[in-house]
Design an enzyme around this catalytic site. Sequence first.
Site, PDB file in Angstrom:
ATOM      1  N   HIS A  78      36.433 107.152  44.937  1.00  0.00           N
ATOM      2  CA  HIS A  78      36.249 108.392  45.810  1.00  0.00           C
ATOM      3  C   HIS A  78      34.785 108.624  46.209  1.00  0.00           C
ATOM      4  O   HIS A  78      34.475 108.792  47.365  1.00  0.00           O
ATOM      5  CB  HIS A  78      36.839 109.626  45.172  1.00  0.00           C
ATOM      6  N   GLU A  81      33.809 106.288  48.909  1.00  0.00           N
ATOM      7  CA  GLU A  81      34.318 106.589  50.257  1.00  0.00           C
ATOM      8  C   GLU A  81      33.436 107.472  50.706  1.00  0.00           C
ATOM      9  O   GLU A  81      33.111 107.335  51.965  1.00  0.00           O
ATOM     10  CB  GLU A  81      35.795 107.288  49.771  1.00  0.00           C
ATOM     11  N   HIS A  82      32.855 108.276  50.273  1.00  0.00           N
ATOM     12  CA  HIS A  82      31.876 109.388  50.829  1.00  0.00           C
ATOM     13  C   HIS A  82      30.485 108.747  51.219  1.00  0.00           C
ATOM     14  O   HIS A  82      30.144 108.811  52.298  1.00  0.00           O
ATOM     15  CB  HIS A  82      31.383 110.180  49.670  1.00  0.00           C
TER      16      HIS A  82
END
Lengths: 455, 440
Positions: A78, A81-82
């Site tokens: 995650h 992803e950022h």
Amino acid sequence: MRRRPAAQCARLALLAVALLFATLAPRLAAAADVGHFFLDNGLEVVVVPDHRSPVVTHMIWYKVGSADEEPGKAGVAHFLEHLLFKGTPKHPGSSFSDTVAAIGGSENAFTSYDYTAYYQRVAREHLPLVMEMEADRMTNLILTDDVVARERDVVLEERRSRVENDPGSKLGEVLDATFYLEHPYGRPVIGWMQEIEALDREDALDVYTRYYTPNNAVLVVAGDVEPDEVRALAARTYGEVARRADPPPRIRRAEPDVDAERRVLLRDPSTEQESLRREYHVPSYTTAEPGVAEALDVLGEAFGGGATSRLYRRLVVERKLAAGAGGYYQASALDDTAFHLYAVPADGVDLATLEKAMDEEVADLVANGLDADDIERAKRNIIAEAVYARDSQSAMARIYGTALTTGSTVEAVEGWADAIRAVTPEDVDKAARDWLRIGRSATGWLVRQAPKEPS
Amino acid sequence: MTALPRLFLALLLACAAFSASAADIRRVESPGGIVGWLVSDDTVPLLAVKFAFTGGAAQDPDGKAGVANMVSGLLDEGAGDMDAQQFQRRAEELAIRYNFDAGRDAFYGELRTLSENIDAAVDLVRIAISSPRFDEDAVERIRGQIVSGLRGDINDPDTIASRAWMQAIFGDHPYGRPIDGTMESVARIGRDDLVAFASANFARDNLHVAAVGDISEEAFGLLLDRMFSGLPETASLRTVPQASLAARPFETVIDTDVPQTVIQFGGPGLMRHDPDFVPAYVLNHLLGGGTFTSRLYDEIREKRGLAYGVDTYLYPLDHAALFGGGVATRGERAAESLRIIREEIARIAADGPTQAELDEAKAYLKGSYPLRFDTSGKIAGQLLQIQIEELGIDYIERRNSLIDAVTIDDVRRAAGRLFADGAPYVTIVGRKAALENSGG
């Protein structure tokens, strides 16, 4: 007043969307003329034409999610992803998002247990541009420690918003961690606080170089476009990206077959409304024997889906022990998954009484099955959802993306409505008998804890 | 969709001259005199219908906030000769999707159905709005659900902040009350309140309808009569006064033991028909609108990592208008976040945007407009809102030229009006000690 749309301005629609589409994923009838092919570098491509408005939804899905993370690095998928929004030599800094905004596009990304996905919704003529930019950041990302540190702070704030400030989310996290003894689905997608705090540039790049490669990705384009156009555009953009890794087989640690009822009690001083949740270990669409996942899907709808479901009817309407109650099958997952039940007690009812009543309803279900007309109604509604999904190019894109990153196939998606139609009442009753076993479950209570007296 | 809507959307994308006619959207008057807007399209065998009765939660009786919301939860809990389970089972047998929702100024309804079930689906909605039963056990069931939801939000910082902020701004005006009420007000609501709300609010003269999907104009006309002709001719709504907002900016801290501090800020906005509304809309977009490029997003998230999200919005109501925004950040950095927000508001009030920012904002707002029209439900929602806001059936054609016409002077003027005194109204929910120690 209008609640602030925090989730909309986010770069991640983590659990809500993931869960929603996990349950919706296989539910559609075949849309006309879906294109499906591979590029030479291994990129899988799905095209879902919908010419009703001159807009396209462009999504790239990577077969990496939180369940693929190394132990101790929870949240790195995650976090990456950022970081994918932080620029490349060709599109430095924030120019990816600046460009999408300049063409009137909307964009976002999300991470789940089995996948990470990025999307833009743009006018059809801008499809080549977003394909070029997305292909570029598949392998050309540049990260500095400074940028990484700032974005880590953002993710920590995201965790505070989504989890720390919300007792229901905290219960869900701890319940999952208890439900899965070994399998990484027991770790929160966003990661544990202290593990996020320790993530750095190398951790993120490690996932990036290992998993972000065309042969580990699925491109889904839905909207005002034809497969041949996408094939040509993809060849010019993604087709130029070299394979850079062969991701390892996605073999996660299996759950031991313990026969033990697990329980979690979260006493929370900010909780005024108590509630309970339960999860049972069940196979997913990918791991189930033929017909079993479909039967679990129908079971979830008939037993726990909405105000006419058996569980709601008994606990809320007839026995008046619950303000709300329901359940659902978390259908799409690469590995074995969960069947969920939940209930919120009516005023004055304690959780022990409510759980006992829920147990009685499950026991009755297992012993006596469901009424045939309840099952028929459930099947009809599930199948209708497939038609409703065709009204939304975004929903269609997510359905195919979820399926192909969780071990399903285009053919399974297209044959799904027929497979639901074939489910018999006997199949559903057998699924309940086989899978709703307390020794394969975890139950969580969220209870009120009186605030401490000031000292 | 037929070729016609596709044409008008394509022309929208051309950004400049919109020569498309509004022929794609049909204004249909039923044999019984009920008007609805229709986009007829048989690509997918579905029909989406959205409708609204103006009035909404602002019509809740004094001391009984939450009536409209409670009605919205009860229309499918027994109607005509069906009890709750019979009604809901019938809806499931037909595989229809429906929703009722209380807004501040209108009560909304929505129906989606497969084409093959249109008549039966319409019959169900008709009896839900024209003969709801409000059976005692259904009322208590829904009351229990509403109360459990309210109880669950007692310590939720977002809920605390937004409720306190609205109350501080509007005081005793109906807009100061929460739409779903309070635990106390919901306990006071009786069956007679629900019956009275339905009969006063569901009428033909305050009705707007929009539909998109697999139906002809003629059939849609018949549908309108079938769905709504049983309603009274006229609504009997209470007069809601124009709200006078809190006279002075405030900064209130609600000391709450939460890991993350929630800040709600804003102030007076501009009414929807104010000549400066569209410039203010552009201004809002570049200050804190929903993309990853706004000034606040850049300053708060990208440059400093202070928060996951920060946004601002315009909130025009029938009897007041607000500008609002919010951010959530850890307690020690809440003061810093608020200081930056104040500075950015002051800066844009003093200097306005740059020409490049204005151009980018306009490009985004124009280019993204078609994204609002890519499902039947979204199109119907747009058509309904255009009717409620009285923008005219040609609004979709005109809308991007309205954005295009905004100049830098317009935005400066709008900023001057929105942020006249430079000081937003602020409600902070979090640990007071952390806030005070953080300076900012």
